[in-house]
Design a protein around this motif. Structure first.
Motif, PDB file in Angstrom:
ATOM      1  N   GLU A  94      49.507  41.953  36.552  1.00 45.83           N
ATOM      2  CA  GLU A  94      47.959  41.862  36.823  1.00 45.83           C
ATOM      3  C   GLU A  94      47.413  42.630  35.717  1.00 45.83           C
ATOM      4  OE1 GLU A  94      46.274  40.008  38.834  1.00 45.83           O
ATOM      5  OE2 GLU A  94      47.743  39.129  39.956  1.00 45.83           O
ATOM      6  N   GLN A 108      42.886  51.292  39.500  1.00 43.60           N
ATOM      7  CA  GLN A 108      42.495  50.167  40.048  1.00 43.60           C
ATOM      8  C   GLN A 108      43.471  49.687  41.260  1.00 43.60           C
ATOM      9  OE1 GLN A 108      42.633  47.407  36.329  1.00 43.60           O
ATOM     10  NE2 GLN A 108      40.581  47.325  36.525  1.00 43.60           N
ATOM     11  N   ARG A 155      33.438  47.741  42.382  1.00 38.18           N
ATOM     12  CA  ARG A 155      32.850  47.214  41.287  1.00 38.18           C
ATOM     13  C   ARG A 155      31.896  48.195  40.617  1.00 38.18           C
ATOM     14  NH1 ARG A 155      32.143  42.062  40.202  1.00 38.18           N
ATOM     15  NH2 ARG A 155      29.937  42.318  39.365  1.00 38.18           N
ATOM     16  N   ASP A 173      34.595  41.188  33.161  1.00 33.61           N
ATOM     17  CA  ASP A 173      35.563  40.390  33.348  1.00 33.61           C
ATOM     18  C   ASP A 173      36.816  41.154  33.583  1.00 33.61           C
ATOM     19  OD1 ASP A 173      34.346  38.082  32.978  1.00 33.61           O
ATOM     20  OD2 ASP A 173      34.756  37.798  30.790  1.00 33.61           O
ATOM     21  N   ASP A 174      36.840  42.256  33.409  1.00 33.63           N
ATOM     22  CA  ASP A 174      38.078  43.294  33.700  1.00 33.63           C
ATOM     23  C   ASP A 174      37.913  44.193  34.983  1.00 33.63           C
ATOM     24  OD1 ASP A 174      39.217  42.866  31.013  1.00 33.63           O
ATOM     25  OD2 ASP A 174      37.852  44.288  29.949  1.00 33.63           O
ATOM     26  N   LYS A 218      38.838  44.398  38.535  1.00 34.64           N
ATOM     27  CA  LYS A 218      39.794  44.037  39.469  1.00 34.64           C
ATOM     28  C   LYS A 218      40.578  44.942  40.267  1.00 34.64           C
ATOM     29  CE  LYS A 218      42.878  43.818  35.374  1.00 34.64           C
ATOM     30  NZ  LYS A 218      43.574  42.736  34.325  1.00 34.64           N
ATOM     31  N   ASP A 238      35.937  35.817  43.698  1.00 35.41           N
ATOM     32  CA  ASP A 238      36.590  35.477  42.418  1.00 35.41           C
ATOM     33  C   ASP A 238      38.170  35.777  42.316  1.00 35.41           C
ATOM     34  OD1 ASP A 238      36.759  38.355  42.137  1.00 35.41           O
ATOM     35  OD2 ASP A 238      35.416  38.379  40.584  1.00 35.41           O
ATOM     36  N   ARG A 263      39.688  38.700  42.006  1.00 36.67           N
ATOM     37  CA  ARG A 263      40.245  39.634  41.294  1.00 36.67           C
ATOM     38  C   ARG A 263      40.287  41.007  42.254  1.00 36.67           C
ATOM     39  NH1 ARG A 263      38.186  39.285  35.416  1.00 36.67           N
ATOM     40  NH2 ARG A 263      37.914  37.057  35.133  1.00 36.67           N
TER      41      ARG A 263
END
Length: 529
Positions: free
Chosen positions: A166, A172, A274, A286-287, A289, A310, A312
């Motif tokens: 991933e 993360q 987020r 978009d990164d 996750k 989504d 993620r």
């Protein structure tokens, strides 16, 4: 090149790794090269697979903390540890539960018999002993069945592959865990403890909370703690806007349920993660996750149910009964937060007298009055402050076993049990024994924060550290005109006022922080009677 000349035999951890490689279908030559063993050693291990697995499972020891040498006693006081372990196994073989305080008492008995006068069965020793021997300190860790050694061995590799696939940063990857907290319980045999009369039903539920802590693997993001309290609206929280609390407080049954956890995941975890990645890590949209590790309990929905729209931000469940052995929050983080909380709770409820104070014979009455005045708002504030004070390095260290298979010496935050006893003695609580303190520190260790039966629906307070004024400068001389005991008394009254006056309640937590600073100053300079 073969290293077999350097190794006559392999330790338990290495043998289990060899078995794992065999099960994965790796060739004889690759395993021989990796571990530096002869072909005969390889086939001996393969032949004795079941006996090795049986032996490891009987050690009550996680493979993740298996000693790096061939002997099974790696503790400083190995003889004491072996004696305690033998006693523990006899108790468990007889079907008797063994609490932490009983392990500590048994350790001290064994140390005396062995003439080990320098041994101390501290909270830190107990924590390390349990980790070395895979002895869970919480309900739900599997009394009837021990952890599967192969599951303990495989999961770190599974996590590493997932993180690589991933392309996740350490920041993360998250872990979260819940616990029960008896927020009002005083140390036994103190003035407040002896007069702490509880009704047999209902009161205990009102004096416990369930709390959830969650942080990422490098300790850079600690989410607000989620706290579940009694179903009735607590008087201490009346009028408080949710935003004013330093925790996410849910007024519901004080045990975690699948619904409560699901609400937190979608309403709090996803938005907070987020925001952290966009605003702090400065990642592109978009990164964003994340992966959240969870133990397998009735209070958690399945991993499939916990994912952002989504996909993620998602969850990964630990194998059954392995959480106490490999879950980061169980490796010193939760214990550090609890010890810091107990320190704040104890300090706020004690009475210290400044030299020259009158009516010292009323200390007992004041101690009891302060214990009774300790309310849920104070408990929530102290819990939030304790979580805030858990160091990022403490969290990062807790992940080393799972991520790197290394075993750092964990530095638990907060006072040790003997230090708590010393503070109580300084405050005139001379009858509080070390056993009383340990009972108090570990009294809710079996409370996992949830019920084993997911269908079960469960069922309604200070310290004055006084001292001289600051020394050496003009400000200090001006401060000396004020008795810190009087300042604290006025702060107590002011806190009561803002707590009951809606338009002033926004000042509550600021005043609470001031109260804690006064307590700290009194503790540093105070002279107990």
């Amino acid at each position: 090149m073969s290293k077999r000349g350097k190794y006559a035999t392999l330790n338990l951890e290495a043998k289990m790794k060899v078995l794992s490689r065999i099960e994965d279908g790796q060739s004889v030559k690759s395993v021989m090269d990796e571990f530096g063993i002869a072909k005969s050693t390889f086939y001996d291990i393969k032949k004795n697979k079941q006996s090795i697995l049986d032996f490891v499972s009987k050690q009550d020891r996680p493979l993740a903390v298996a000693e790096k040498r061939k002997r099974t006693t790696g503790a400083k006081f190995g003889d004491v540890e072996e004696a305690v372990l033998a006693w523990y196994r006899r108790q468990r073989a007889a079907g008797l539960p063994v609490r932490g305080v009983e392990l500590q008492a048994a350790a001290e008995r064994c140390a005396r018999r062995l003439g080990r006068t320098d041994f101390k069965a501290s909270t830190g020793w107990l924590f390390r002993f349990r980790n070395r021997h895979a002895i869970g300190g919480r309900r739900g860790t599997g009394e009837g069945a021990g952890p599967d050694p192969r599951a303990v061995e495989r999961f770190p590799r599974k996590l590493a592959l997932l993180v690589k696939h991933e392309q996740l940063l350490l920041a993360q990857v998250y872990d979260g865990d819940e616990t029960g907290l008896s927020w009002k319980a005083p140390p036994g045999n103190t003035r407040a403890g002896r007069r702490d009369v509880r009704s047999p039903r209902g009161t205990r539920n009102r004096e416990r909370l369930s709390a959830f802590l969650c942080a990422n693997a490098d300790g850079t993001h600690k989410l607000k703690s989620l706290v579940l309290g009694p179903s009735e609206k607590p008087v201490a929280l009346t009028g408080d806007p949710a935003a004013a609390l330093p925790v996410i407080y849910k007024r519901s049954a004080p045990w975690f349920t699948r619904q409560a956890f699901s609400d937190w995941f979608f309403q709090n975890f996803i938005p907070e993660v987020r925001a952290f990645q966009l605003n702090v890590l400065k990642l592109e949209e978009d990164d964003v996750k994340a992966l959240l590790l969870l133990d397998e309990t009735p209070a958690h929905p399945t991993a499939e149910e916990l994912a952002s729209p989504d996909g993620r931000i998602k969850c990964l469940c630990l194998p059954a009964r392995t959480a106490p052995l490999i879950q980061p929050m169980a490796r010193g983080v939760m214990l550090s937060c609890k010890q810091l909380y107990r320190r704040k709770q104890m300090e706020e409820r004690l009475v210290i007298w400044e030299e020259g104070d009158e009516e010292r014979d009323t200390r007992g009455e004041k101690a009891v009055a302060k214990a009774q005045a300790y309310n849920m708002k104070s408990a929530i504030f102290n819990w939030a402050k304790s979580w805030d004070e858990v160091k990022p390095v403490t969290i990062a260290n807790a992940w080393k076993n799972l991520l790197y298979r290394t075993q750092p010496e964990l530095d638990l935050q907060g006072l040790d049990d003997g230090d708590y006893k010393e503070v109580l003695e300084r405050c005139g609580e001379l009858e509080a024994s070390l056993h009383d303190v340990r009972e108090w520190l570990t009294g809710d260790e079996e409370d996992a924060g949830y019920h084993d039966d997911p269908q079960r629906d469960p069922a309604g307070e200070g310290v004055v550290w006084d001292g001289e004024g600051a020394e050496g400068d003009e400000g200090g001389h001006r401060a000396a005109r004020f008795k810190l005991s009087k300042v604290r008394e006025n702060l107590d009254s002011l806190l009561d006022f803002v707590d009951t006056t809606l338009e002033f309640q926004r000042f509550y937590f600021t005043l609470k922080e001031m109260q804690q600073e006064v307590i700290k100053k009194q503790f540093q300079r105070g002279s107990p009677a």
